[in-house]
Enzyme design. Structure first.
Site, PDB file in Angstrom:
ATOM      1  CE  LYS A   1      43.823  44.238  45.053  1.00  0.00           C
ATOM      2  NZ  LYS A   1      42.732  43.836  46.309  1.00  0.00           N
TER       3      LYS A   1
ATOM      4  CG  ASP B   1      42.665  46.605  51.275  1.00  0.00           C
ATOM      5  OD1 ASP B   1      43.248  47.386  50.288  1.00  0.00           O
ATOM      6  OD2 ASP B   1      42.480  45.538  51.192  1.00  0.00           O
TER       7      ASP B   1
ATOM      8  CD  GLN C   1      40.470  40.964  46.220  1.00  0.00           C
ATOM      9  OE1 GLN C   1      41.616  40.954  46.363  1.00  0.00           O
ATOM     10  NE2 GLN C   1      39.740  41.353  45.773  1.00  0.00           N
TER      11      GLN C   1
END
Ligand code: NAP
Length: 283
Positions: free
Chosen positions: A52, A119, A96
């Site tokens: 990422k 997200d 995460q």
């Protein structure tokens, strides 16, 4: 001839397209910024976070990691999220997953500012998706939709069968496919006679996390097969949920693992961060 959907190439294209939008923001003194909150030391997470960061760097998006120790408390994690919510140079934030067991992941995810939730896991963003007005939506389903569109594979009127009902992949993808006029069946581990459903799929999406769950006899000739699964085999190699070589000979299009949905997920995260920066700084 089976079309192999090259997610790595499609992701590069998408990232290239984002450069123009990043340059426009730069003219106004704005550099999109993504923060990733990592708790503890999960080797798989490290690889994802590195990918990422690299993709952000490629297009001029600032990326930083807030690393917390594995024994960080719920309050520590929430404080980190709140501090990032308050920063004007951070436009997107992700936590995460998986988080250590002691942390209530839902509480943490719901603490992310809705406009920075790149997200797309915040209930406000998921609700907007349910209602057909998505703002920031989950990256993996977005990546799948983008792959279908890039390859000009029609969705409207098709029967899409999704194996997996998670809030990260299966459910949001079902909503996106419904919005595009597909007829959608969502299967789960309790589904009786899974093959009876998968055999009627024009578009089959495997998102179960079970290596070789989808065998050739479960796939209709000419189906489009999207393999979201990522499984680590005993020999250390990565494999999807689909028995790739056997299914490839029946499918009209198929995604490989690795090099399929994975890179598109990362590219969509960068795209969401750029979108968040634009929306937080309307011209
Ligand atoms: P998850 O939360 O564990 O959900 C898995 C889903 O699959 C569940 O709904 C489960 O059913 C269903 N399932 C499991 N075994 C099944 C079976 N034998 N038959 C039918 N359904 C079955 O996983 P996830 O987060 O959605 O991720 C799924 C896979 O995608 C994993 O391999 C993950 O690593 C991968 N992934 C890849 C990307 C990417 O970028 N490529 C992104 C996210 C996830 P129940 O609900 O009944 O338990």
């Amino acid at each position: 001839m089976t079309l192999v959907l090259d997610g790595a190439a499609m992701a590069r294209e998408l990232l290239n397209e984002l450069r123009g939008r990043v340059a426009q923001l730069a003219q106004r003194g704005i550099r999109p910024g993504l923060a990733t909150v990592v708790v503890g030391d999960n080797p798989a997470s490290k690889v994802y976070v590195r990918n990422k960061m690299r993709s952000c760097g490629d297009v001029g998006v600032h990326a930083e990691v807030r690393q917390l120790p594995g024994d960080a408390s719920q309050a520590d994690v929430l404080q980190t999220v709140e501090a990032l919510n308050a920063r004007t140079d951070i436009h997107g934030m992700i936590v995460q997953l998986p988080l250590p067991r002691a942390i209530d992941a839902q509480r943490v995810l719901q603490a992310i500012a809705v406009k920075k939730d790149v997200d797309g896991f915040n209930w406000a963003n998921l609700g907007a998706l349910v209602d057909g007005h998505p703002s920031l939506a989950p990256c993996t389903p977005l990546g799948v939709m983008r792959m279908l569109d890039r390859a000009r594979l029609p969705v409207e009127g098709r029967h899409a069968v999704i194996i997996g009902r998670s809030s990260i992949v299966g459910k949001p993808l079902a909503l996106m496919l419904i919005a595009r006029g597909a007829t959608v069946t969502v299967c789960n581990s309790k589904t009786r006679d899974l093959a009876a459903f998968t055999r009627s799929a024009d578009i089959l999406v495997a998102a179960a996390g079970r290596a070789k769950l989808v065998t050739a006899d479960m796939v209709q000739d000419g189906a489009v097969v999207i393999d979201v699964g990522i499984n680590r085999l005993p020999d250390g190699k990565l494999a999807g949920d689909v028995d790739y070589e056997a299914v490839k000979s029946k499918a009209s299009a198929i995604t490989p693992v690795p090099g399929g949905v994975g890179p598109m997920t990362v590219a969509m995260l960068v795209a969401n961060t750029v979108s968040a920066a634009e929306r937080l700084n309307p011209s």
